[in-house]
Design a protein around this motif. Structure first.
Motif, PDB file in Angstrom:
ATOM      1  N   LEU D 103       0.863  -1.176   0.000  1.00 12.61           N
ATOM      2  CA  LEU D 103       0.000   0.000   0.000  1.00 12.61           C
ATOM      3  C   LEU D 103       0.900   1.225   0.000  1.00 12.61           C
ATOM      4  O   LEU D 103       1.744   1.395   0.876  1.00 12.61           O
ATOM      5  CB  LEU D 103      -0.891   0.006   1.240  1.00 12.61           C
ATOM      6  CG  LEU D 103      -1.857   1.182   1.290  1.00 12.61           C
ATOM      7  CD1 LEU D 103      -2.944   1.005   0.251  1.00 12.61           C
ATOM      8  CD2 LEU D 103      -2.463   1.322   2.663  1.00 12.61           C
ATOM      9  N   GLN D 138      -3.204   4.904  -1.903  1.00  9.97           N
ATOM     10  CA  GLN D 138      -4.291   5.493  -1.159  1.00  9.97           C
ATOM     11  C   GLN D 138      -4.572   6.911  -1.615  1.00  9.97           C
ATOM     12  O   GLN D 138      -5.601   7.475  -1.320  1.00  9.97           O
ATOM     13  CB  GLN D 138      -3.854   5.542   0.285  1.00  9.97           C
ATOM     14  CG  GLN D 138      -4.948   5.517   1.271  1.00  9.97           C
ATOM     15  CD  GLN D 138      -4.333   5.267   2.622  1.00  9.97           C
ATOM     16  OE1 GLN D 138      -3.974   4.147   2.951  1.00  9.97           O
ATOM     17  NE2 GLN D 138      -4.186   6.312   3.384  1.00  9.97           N
ATOM     18  N   GLU D 297      -7.191  -0.788   2.863  1.00  7.98           N
ATOM     19  CA  GLU D 297      -6.545  -1.850   3.647  1.00  7.98           C
ATOM     20  C   GLU D 297      -7.542  -2.919   4.053  1.00  7.98           C
ATOM     21  O   GLU D 297      -7.252  -4.111   4.048  1.00  7.98           O
ATOM     22  CB  GLU D 297      -5.879  -1.245   4.881  1.00  7.98           C
ATOM     23  CG  GLU D 297      -4.530  -0.648   4.575  1.00  7.98           C
ATOM     24  CD  GLU D 297      -3.930   0.036   5.784  1.00  7.98           C
ATOM     25  OE1 GLU D 297      -3.328  -0.665   6.599  1.00  7.98           O
ATOM     26  OE2 GLU D 297      -4.080   1.258   5.903  1.00  7.98           O
TER      27      GLU D 297
END
Lengths: 208, 561, 122, 313
Positions: D103, D138, D297
């Motif tokens: 991520l 993100q 997530e």
């Protein structure tokens, strides 16, 4: 600068061809501008067919159709004006341009109604958007961008037509000037753009 | 601009001649409202010089910062703003307009035998648009700062960037209008204002190059306008098209952006091909080798240049199949560039070469452009591109093309046509020195970038691991030389305007219509409208008849007994 | 001399109207047709049909109002160029879009992370 | 010590270097040719030299031009074919690849192993085994770049991208973010450590392990209410009929409109976020969208859970 002939040209015929050619190239560029936006529309339509069909049902099809008819008619009057100018028919030129301006104004007025109705229905992307489907916001983002860019082109075209009409009225510009035809070409392109936008924005998702 | 006029000898010194375009009218108004393509070229030159200094200041700040691996001179945001300034100003306000708006504006009507460009007032309008756009951009960069890089990638530019992205986008859209207007003007001029007898295959290669450039300008720039409008709509009005949280596609932005920005590379380099062709043939006293192949190569590049944009996106998440297609097309476009390099080289063959400053720039150009072009092959191969994309390798590659190539050619063209433009000669020794200094300064600055790029140094990094420092130091040191090489000509060219020796009409003994009129040319370019009955190049070594490889311009390598 | 933009233009208003009125009528008929067909169940072909009609209308305007019917190759070339370049744009972009691995297609409706982005990782 | 060549630590790296080497040789030869011709002609045919001038010889004519055009074209096509072949053969997906979720966010890398071990700005991998990174961002676009592996892949928000590599040399290598991502772009980096497989296993075992991804996903599955409808039939109080999810991963799913799709990550993700788009044949269209409720997530955890659900016998 009394006649229609300008520097650096030696013949009006050549100058007229250059005005038409130059305008055509410029219109080619304008077409690429809208092609970029239409590509964005096509890509997003391909990625989110459901959202686009859902959103397409929300546009004001009656107003959109009326506007298409108005714009097609304005192309007619503009074509008459340009041909009449070339034939040096002063009254027909002035009438043609006047009607074109009036129809252009009518188009923008209808567009204004349509926009305000869209705003009332919360069809402007952002918080409180009327449709739950996120991709419907993309449809309306493109709707607002395309229609307002098109309206800006209409305003530009109307300015040019009004300016040339005023000059013809005052006899400040000879009717044989290539500018009339160039303005008409531009007007027709703005019409063609709308002809393509109409099915994209108003007709999608209408079928059962 | 009154400071130029005293340097021009009073018209009565040459009583039989009408005044040149420089002296035809006087006063600041006669410059700012002029529709004379030659004066507009000088207006552009003044503006471009200013932008070159601004963009150069960005480069100085970057090279200074990168001297050490740590952040010493600028803050992180300050560094990001500097490379954005450098990129946006240099690309849209220097490189894209550089040769077309100055040399192109000045020379195209002269080369095709016209009195002016097709739409003289549009020409002036495009200068004002350009100036206004530049002012808006500088305001955005100075008042708020822009930290997106010149690529404006979404969703960074639409949602996350802090800075005057909207204003910068608007400025670039306006500069695009100026660019389109210039392109339309050149296309109409070359199509419809050629002198009687000036067939397509009698056009000088510079005119062909500008023709190709204009085509790209007119057809590519509007797509940049479209994509910047989408960015402005999303950032300014909350109209999502690229926003991933609502299903938007950042890759769509990249497609639209590179649809313009890759052809923009050809906007920058095609005009320099034209300049180099003119210089090489003149100073080797030999007709351009393979004229018609040169023409086809220009058109090939202008068209196929639109089909390769996806090689900027090999690591972007683009489909591998699309990447293969783009890789293939990118390899194919190497061919016309190779044709040009070989043809320039073979123009030297059996020539009678002199090394005046323009020729030194041209030879340097061929060398640097060859390196730039060959390093492009690595970028067209997907596995290598995956490794080096977004590293200094790419930075090195495009600087070789755009600075080693386009800027060298700009300086070369300027020194070639300077006597025609100003009617003055500049000190040749200084000019030769500047040309050689530029070649070596450039090499020192940018060659290390290939090595550190392959080692993995990412671009747009203010701080970096120490292992890369040695290359950055080398590069920064070279940049000092390069800066000197760029400043020097500004000095002696300015000097020549006031104190330079007066130039003859054709100081290089060159052929081509622009050399047949006086230096500087009169307001209307030619005292009698020219007629053309032969190709543009009519060079031959001394002591040889002009006919030995001259003839039908379609077959200028005709074997004669 | 090549026949440029013709000088053989109609010289009177009725002649001009005879030229343009039928085109206008055809355009309006097509507009009506495209509206009606948009509501007809054509099994997913509605989009293609309405875009096809739009193309016909655009061609009518270009040929009759924008004078492409006059034999000037230069103008036809200029008109065709942008179409060719548009096809480059569409063809290659869709070459990517339609061939991407499914997981690399954008997915709608995924909210941005609710946590604020971390500003000071070091 | 000045390095001229980056470390070579993956199988692909060796191939890329080979290609680079050959291209360097070819380009060097071309450059040498052009340079020699330029220099040679410049000296031989300088003004005042006594070299023979006159008409160009027969041989230097259009045929030469056609010749080098064709030669360049063939060279270009050969290079294309070779480079492309290499790209297509590189890193075929292996079923037992080690999967790591990545991520990216401004300005850090978070990596997460299958057993739940998490790292920040670092990644440990075993030597000689294929690693499959499933990456997402993100915020803005980032790019995962390990020069020693000659591997790079942009990481995009709103979708997954994949990067596969097989490390061949143990050591610690630079990890960079290669796509400009804002203020601290230059500091968004870290290290990739390649260990011998047994060292890696030992390392992994002692990592403070949160719950593993799938187990966390299972908890989410309950807390988000998914289990209410999709829950197991044994103890579930399911009042709504919903497709069972055991074994659904990578199996064909018939849809209402007649299509059959494979329930890969993309489909599963879509079904959570846009459940009304592709409804499974025979089930009512009632599932609410979890868009905005499930962040990236959590989505990774849910997907890991769904993948772990084996078809009950």
């Amino acid at each position: 600068m009394s006649g229609a002939l300008r520097e650096p040209w030696r013949s009006l015929r050549r100058q007229r061809e250059a005005a038409a050619f130059g305008t055509w190239i410029f219109l080619g560029g304008e077409a690429m501008l809208f092609a970029g936006l239409i590509l964005a529309f096509a890509v997003m339509r391909a990625l989110h067919p459901a959202g686009f069909i859902l959103a397409g049902r929300e546009t004001e099809v009656a107003l959109g159709t009326a506007n298409t008819a108005i714009l097609l008619t304005s192309s007619l009057t503009m074509a008459v004006a340009a041909e009449a100018a070339r034939a040096e028919l002063r009254r027909a030129t002035l009438w043609g341009m006047g009607l074109t301006l009036a129809l252009g104004a009518a188009f923008l007025a209808v567009k204004g109604f349509e926009w305000s109705s869209d705003l009332e229905k919360h069809l402007f992307p952002g918080d409180g958007f009327a449709l739950a489907e996120p991709s419907a916001q993309i449809f309306f983002a493109l709707y607002w961008i395309m229609t307002s860019l098109h309206a800006m082109h209409m305003l530009g075209g109307m300015t040019v037509v009004a300016w040339l009409g005023w000059q013809a009225w005052r006899r400040a510009r000879p009717l044989r000037s290539p500018a009339f035809e160039a303005a008409a070409l531009y007007w027709h392109l703005v019409d063609i753009v709308w002809i393509v936008l109409y099915p994209l924005l108003y007709l999608g998702g209408r079928a059962p | 601009m009154n400071h130029i006029t005293p340097a021009i000898p009073a018209p009565d010194a040459i009583p039989h001649e009408e005044p040149s375009y420089l002296t035809a009218e006087r006063g600041i108004g006669s410059w700012l409202l002029t529709t004379d393509h030659k004066r507009i070229a000088l207006l552009y030159m003044a503006a471009l010089t200013a932008f070159f200094f601004i963009g150069g200041a960005g480069a100085v700040a970057i090279r200074l910062e990168l001297f050490t691996p740590k952040a010493d001179v600028l803050t992180a945001d300050g560094y990001n703003r500097m490379f954005t300034l450098h990129g946006t100003v240099m690309i849209w306000f220097f490189l894209v307009p550089s040769i077309p708006t100055t040399l192109g504006n000045f020379l195209i009507p002269l080369m095709v035998g016209a009195r002016d460009l097709a739409f003289p007032r549009l020409n002036l309008l495009s200068w004002y648009l350009f100036i206004f756009a530049g002012a808006v951009l500088i305001y955005a960069l100075v008042a708020g700062g822009v930290d997106t890089g010149w690529t404006f990638y979404t969703p960074f530019s639409t949602t996350f960037s802090n800075g005057y992205v909207l204003l910068a986008g608007l400025a670039i859209i306006l500069a695009g209008f100026s660019s389109i207007a210039t392109g339309v003007n050149f296309l109409a001029t070359i199509h419809l204002l050629r002198a009687p007898g000036m067939g397509w295959f009698r056009l000088p290669l510079f005119a062909w190059a500008i023709y190709g450039t204009s085509l790209v300008m007119v057809l590519a720039t509007p797509v940049l306008t479209a994509v910047l409008l989408l960015v402005i709509a999303e950032r300014g009005f909350g109209l999502p098209v690229f926003d991933p949280s609502r299903g938007g596609d950042p890759l769509l932005f990249q497609h639209l952006f590179w649809f313009y920005s890759h052809p923009a590379v050809y906007i920058m380099i095609l005009p320099s091909f034209g300049v180099i062709s003119e210089i090489v043939t003149c100073f080797s006293r030999r007709n351009v080798f393979g004229y018609d192949f040169m023409v086809y190569a220009i058109l090939w590049i202008a068209i196929a240049g639109f089909l390769v944009w996806g090689h900027h996106m090999f690591v972007s998440g683009q489909s591998i199949y699309a990447s293969l297609a783009f890789s293939f097309l990118s390899f194919v476009i190497a061919v016309p560039s190779a044709i040009k390099v070989f043809n320039w080289t073979f123009t030297l063959y059996r020539g009678q070469i002199t090394f005046e400053a323009p020729m030194l720039y041209a030879v340097g150009f061929i060398g640097l452009f060859t390196i730039g072009g060959l390093t492009g092959l690595f970028l067209a191969s997907i596995p290598i591109d995956v490794h080096v994309s977004d590293t200094y390798y790419v930075v090195g590659h495009f600087h070789f093309i755009m600075v080693g190539g386009a800027v060298s050619a700009f300086y070369g063209g300027l020194s070639f046509w300077w006597p025609k433009i100003t009617g003055r000669k500049y000190p040749m020794t200084w000019a030769r020195f500047a040309a050689i200094l530029m070649f070596f300064g450039f090499g020192f600055t940018f060659f290390p970038m290939f090595i550190m790029g392959y080692l993995g140094m990412p671009r747009r990094y203010q701080v970096y691991p120490e292992e890369f420092q040695v290359w950055h130091v080398m590069s920064s040191a070279g940049a000092v030389l390069l800066a000197g090489a760029y400043l020097l000509p500004m000095g002696y060219l300015a000097w020549s305007v006031f104190w330079g020796e007066k130039a003859e009409d054709d100081p290089w003994n060159a052929t081509g219509l622009e050399w047949s009129t006086s230096s500087p040319p009169p307001r209307d370019n030619f005292r009698t409208p020219p007629e053309v009955d032969e190709g543009p190049y009519f060079y031959h070594p001394e002591g040889e008849g002009p006919g030995h490889d001259h003839g039908d311009p379609h077959r200028d390598q005709v074997r004669t007994p | 001399m090549r026949r440029g933009i013709g000088e053989e233009v109609p010289r009177t208003l009725p002649a001009i109207l005879r030229h343009v009125l039928p085109v206008w009528l055809a355009l309006l008929v097509l507009l009506g047709a495209s509206l009606a067909l948009a509501y007809a169940p054509l099994h997913g072909l509605n989009g293609a049909v309405s875009l096809g009609i739009a193309a016909v209308k655009a061609i009518l305007v270009a040929v009759f109002f924008m004078n492409l019917r006059r034999p000037d190759p230069l103008l036809r070339l200029a008109g065709a160029a942008s179409l060719i370049w548009m096809s480059f744009l569409f063809a290659l972009t869709f070459a990517d879009l339609t061939a991407r691995a499914p997981q690399t297609q954008p997915q709608a409706g995924q909210g941005r992370d609710s946590e604020p982005p971390m500003r000071q990782p070091f | 010590m000045i390095r001229f060549w980056p470390a070579t630590a993956s199988d692909v790296a060796a191939q890329v270097d080979q290609l680079t080497g050959v291209l360097l040789a070819i380009c060097g030869a071309i450059l040498l040719l052009v340079g020699c011709l330029l220099l040679g002609f410049s000296i031989r045919y300088r003004r005042g030299s006594s070299a023979k001038r006159g008409a160009l010889p027969e041989i230097v004519s259009r045929e030469v031009e056609v010749g080098w055009t064709a030669a360049t074209l063939f060279l270009a096509l050969f290079l294309f074919a070779w480079a492309t072949g290499m790209e297509l053969r590189a890193n075929p997906p292996q079923p037992d690849a080690i999967e790591v979720h990545v991520l990216a966010r401004q300005w850090m890398w978070k990596t997460r192993h299958a057993n739940g071990a998490q790292e920040i700005d670092a990644l440990h991998v075993p030597r000689g085994e294929q690693v499959r990174l499933l990456m997402t961002s993100q915020d803005v676009i980032h790019s995962f770049f390990v020069p020693a592996f000659r591997a790079k892949q942009d990481v995009l928000p709103g979708r997954l991208t994949e990067l596969r590599f097989t490390a061949t040399e143990t050591g610690t290598y630079n990890l960079f973010c290669a796509e400009y991502c804002g203020t601290l772009h230059a500091r968004m980096g870290g290290t990739v450590t390649v260990m011998e497989p047994e060292d890696f296993a030992r390392w992994l075992a002692v990592q403070p392990r949160g719950d593993d991804l799938a187990r966390e996903g299972a908890a989410l599955f309950v807390s988000l209410g998914c289990a209410g409808c999709h829950g197991d039939r044994r103890g579930g109080s399911a009042t709504v009929r919903a497709p069972k999810l055991e074994g659904v991963y990578n199996s064909p799913v018939p849809l209402q409109d007649g299509r059959v799709v494979t329930a890969d990550e993309a489909y599963l993700r879509d079904s959570i976020l846009q459940p009304r788009r592709d409804v499974v044949a025979g089930f009512p269209n009632v599932m609410p969208s979890f868009a905005g409720l499930v962040h990236e997530e959590e989505m990774q955890r849910l997907l890991a859970y769904l993948r772990s659900l084996k078809d009950a016998p």
